[in-house]
Design a protein around this motif. Structure first.
Motif, PDB file in Angstrom:
ATOM      1  N   ILE A 161      11.404  -3.312  -1.448  1.00 47.69           N
ATOM      2  CA  ILE A 161      10.268  -2.815  -0.678  1.00 47.69           C
ATOM      3  C   ILE A 161      10.248  -1.296  -0.786  1.00 47.69           C
ATOM      4  O   ILE A 161      11.240  -0.631  -0.483  1.00 47.69           O
ATOM      5  CB  ILE A 161      10.358  -3.228   0.799  1.00 47.69           C
ATOM      6  CG1 ILE A 161      10.257  -4.746   0.947  1.00 47.69           C
ATOM      7  CG2 ILE A 161       9.247  -2.560   1.608  1.00 47.69           C
ATOM      8  CD1 ILE A 161      10.416  -5.213   2.384  1.00 47.69           C
TER       9      ILE A 161
ATOM     10  N   ALA B  45       6.468  -2.633   7.400  1.00 48.02           N
ATOM     11  CA  ALA B  45       7.619  -2.897   6.526  1.00 48.02           C
ATOM     12  C   ALA B  45       8.621  -3.824   7.204  1.00 48.02           C
ATOM     13  O   ALA B  45       9.223  -4.697   6.544  1.00 48.02           O
ATOM     14  CB  ALA B  45       8.299  -1.579   6.150  1.00 48.02           C
TER      15      ALA B  45
ATOM     16  N   LEU C 284       7.263  -7.334   6.966  1.00 51.50           N
ATOM     17  CA  LEU C 284       7.429  -7.834   5.603  1.00 51.50           C
ATOM     18  C   LEU C 284       8.881  -8.203   5.333  1.00 51.50           C
ATOM     19  O   LEU C 284       9.171  -9.242   4.714  1.00 51.50           O
ATOM     20  CB  LEU C 284       6.948  -6.782   4.605  1.00 51.50           C
ATOM     21  CG  LEU C 284       7.137  -7.101   3.121  1.00 51.50           C
ATOM     22  CD1 LEU C 284       6.398  -8.376   2.742  1.00 51.50           C
ATOM     23  CD2 LEU C 284       6.683  -5.931   2.261  1.00 51.50           C
TER      24      LEU C 284
ATOM     25  N   HIS D 249       7.539  -4.945  -3.745  1.00 51.98           N
ATOM     26  CA  HIS D 249       6.453  -4.800  -2.766  1.00 51.98           C
ATOM     27  C   HIS D 249       6.330  -3.330  -2.373  1.00 51.98           C
ATOM     28  O   HIS D 249       7.314  -2.591  -2.378  1.00 51.98           O
ATOM     29  CB  HIS D 249       6.735  -5.634  -1.514  1.00 51.98           C
ATOM     30  CG  HIS D 249       6.891  -7.101  -1.770  1.00 51.98           C
ATOM     31  ND1 HIS D 249       5.901  -8.020  -1.495  1.00 51.98           N
ATOM     32  CD2 HIS D 249       7.942  -7.812  -2.285  1.00 51.98           C
ATOM     33  CE1 HIS D 249       6.318  -9.226  -1.824  1.00 51.98           C
ATOM     34  NE2 HIS D 249       7.550  -9.131  -2.299  1.00 51.98           N
TER      35      HIS D 249
ATOM     36  N   VAL E  16       4.660  -0.811   0.764  1.00 52.52           N
ATOM     37  CA  VAL E  16       4.041  -0.702   2.090  1.00 52.52           C
ATOM     38  C   VAL E  16       3.504   0.715   2.217  1.00 52.52           C
ATOM     39  O   VAL E  16       4.259   1.683   2.123  1.00 52.52           O
ATOM     40  CB  VAL E  16       5.049  -1.001   3.219  1.00 52.52           C
ATOM     41  CG1 VAL E  16       4.378  -0.813   4.581  1.00 52.52           C
ATOM     42  CG2 VAL E  16       5.606  -2.407   3.087  1.00 52.52           C
TER      43      VAL E  16
ATOM     44  N   ASP F  40       0.711  -4.096   3.219  1.00 55.43           N
ATOM     45  CA  ASP F  40       1.751  -4.346   2.220  1.00 55.43           C
ATOM     46  C   ASP F  40       1.138  -5.115   1.067  1.00 55.43           C
ATOM     47  O   ASP F  40       0.230  -5.927   1.253  1.00 55.43           O
ATOM     48  CB  ASP F  40       2.930  -5.115   2.834  1.00 55.43           C
ATOM     49  CG  ASP F  40       2.542  -6.511   3.302  1.00 55.43           C
ATOM     50  OD1 ASP F  40       2.505  -7.429   2.468  1.00 55.43           O
ATOM     51  OD2 ASP F  40       2.275  -6.678   4.510  1.00 55.43           O
TER      52      ASP F  40
END
Length: 305
Positions: A79, A100, A103, A174, A176, A190
């Motif tokens: 992330i 975040a 996620l 990913h 964010v 995200d």
């Protein structure tokens, strides 16, 4: 009563000085929003065409590549969290951090380990205070990011997605960030950057529903994807950084405007209290003068008798 009046005047002077600062910061943020919006608009054509090219290669070949191939059982995800280097921007950074965290909980609920990469001192301070591991971090450019900054951030992430999970790599990537919608609206979102969803890529590039032409790849489709991978990741990160910068300036402008308005209201309230204290002081002085004059008159009348 005179001491109370001095306290009010001192507070009014202090708040007036603060109001000048917040007003200046509001104007600076407003001017920077326009520049950030122009950068976002300027970056969109390149990102769109690059996504179109990736979509064409992915749909025109059967090559398995980290850019487009889903792992059957992903076990590790990365992330990238984009926050601010500075405060005084309302809930800008905290909203991105909360997104975040949500996620992270979702990915862990799916049985995946999570590596966190952070842009911005606010996010780094949040994780540092809680003694949580951060794989890598970058600071110093959140309010005005350049493409070179995006390349610097993209390097470790590209290396992680190209490395096997057994050797410390990741299966998913990913990001964010805070999406700039308007001057008044910025949303923390995200998005899965890799592996690339072809439906998402087609929608972003405007080719959804279109029949793409057939291509011949030289030297091979895999080599083309290898060349496009860093460019794609860099362009997506750069766009996310620019969106976040515009959102940061908009949030700071809104926070500083609110602070300026509140300072104005507080100055009005204190001015009324100071006026009331001054009036009470004048009334008391007049009463004392009248009382003293009456006492003198009475004393004079008594001596005349």
């Amino acid at each position: 009563m005179g001491a109370q009046l001095r306290v009010y005047k001192r507070r009014i002077r202090a708040i007036t000085a603060t109001k000048k600062i917040t007003k200046a910061m509001e104007m600076i943020a407003a001017s920077r929003i326009v520049k950030a919006q122009r950068k976002v608009a300027a970056s969109m054509p390149y990102a769109t065409e690059l996504t179109r090219a990736v979509t064409a290669v992915a749909t025109g070949s059967n090559t398995k590549h980290a850019l487009t191939t889903e792992v059957e059982t992903p076990t590790r995800a990365a992330i990238l969290l984009i926050t601010s280097d500075r405060g005084l921007a309302g809930g800008y950074s905290s909203n991105a951090i909360k997104q975040a965290e949500r996620l992270t909980e979702r990915l862990r609920g799916e049985g995946k380990e999570v590596d966190t990469y952070i842009v911005g001192r606010k996010g780094l301070a949040y994780f540092g205070f809680r003694e949580r591991k951060v794989t890598d971090s970058w600071t110093g450019f959140t309010d005005s990011p350049a493409y070179a900054d995006a390349k610097r951030v993209a390097g470790p992430l590209i290396e992680a997605i190209q490395t096997e999970t057994a050797e410390g790599g990741v299966d998913e990537l990913h990001v964010v960030y805070t999406e700039f919608v308007s001057m008044m609206t910025q949303n923390a979102v995200d998005s899965r950057m890799l592996p690339l969803s072809l439906d998402q890529a087609a929608e972003e590039s405007g080719t959804k529903g279109e029949i793409l032409p057939l291509f011949d790849f030289e030297p091979s489709a895999e080599d083309v994807l290898d060349a496009l991978l860093p460019r794609y990741v860099e362009s997506r990160i750069y766009n996310a950084l620019l969106q976040s910068a515009a959102s940061e300036h908009a949030a700071r402008r809104r926070a500083m405007k609110s602070a300026t308005d509140n300072a104005g209201d507080l100055i009005k309230s204190l001015s009324r209290l100071a006026n009331a204290a001054r009036q009470a002081e004048i009334t008391q002085e007049i009463s004392e003068i009248v009382g003293g004059a009456s006492a003198m008159a009475d004393a004079t009348a008594g001596s005349d008798k």
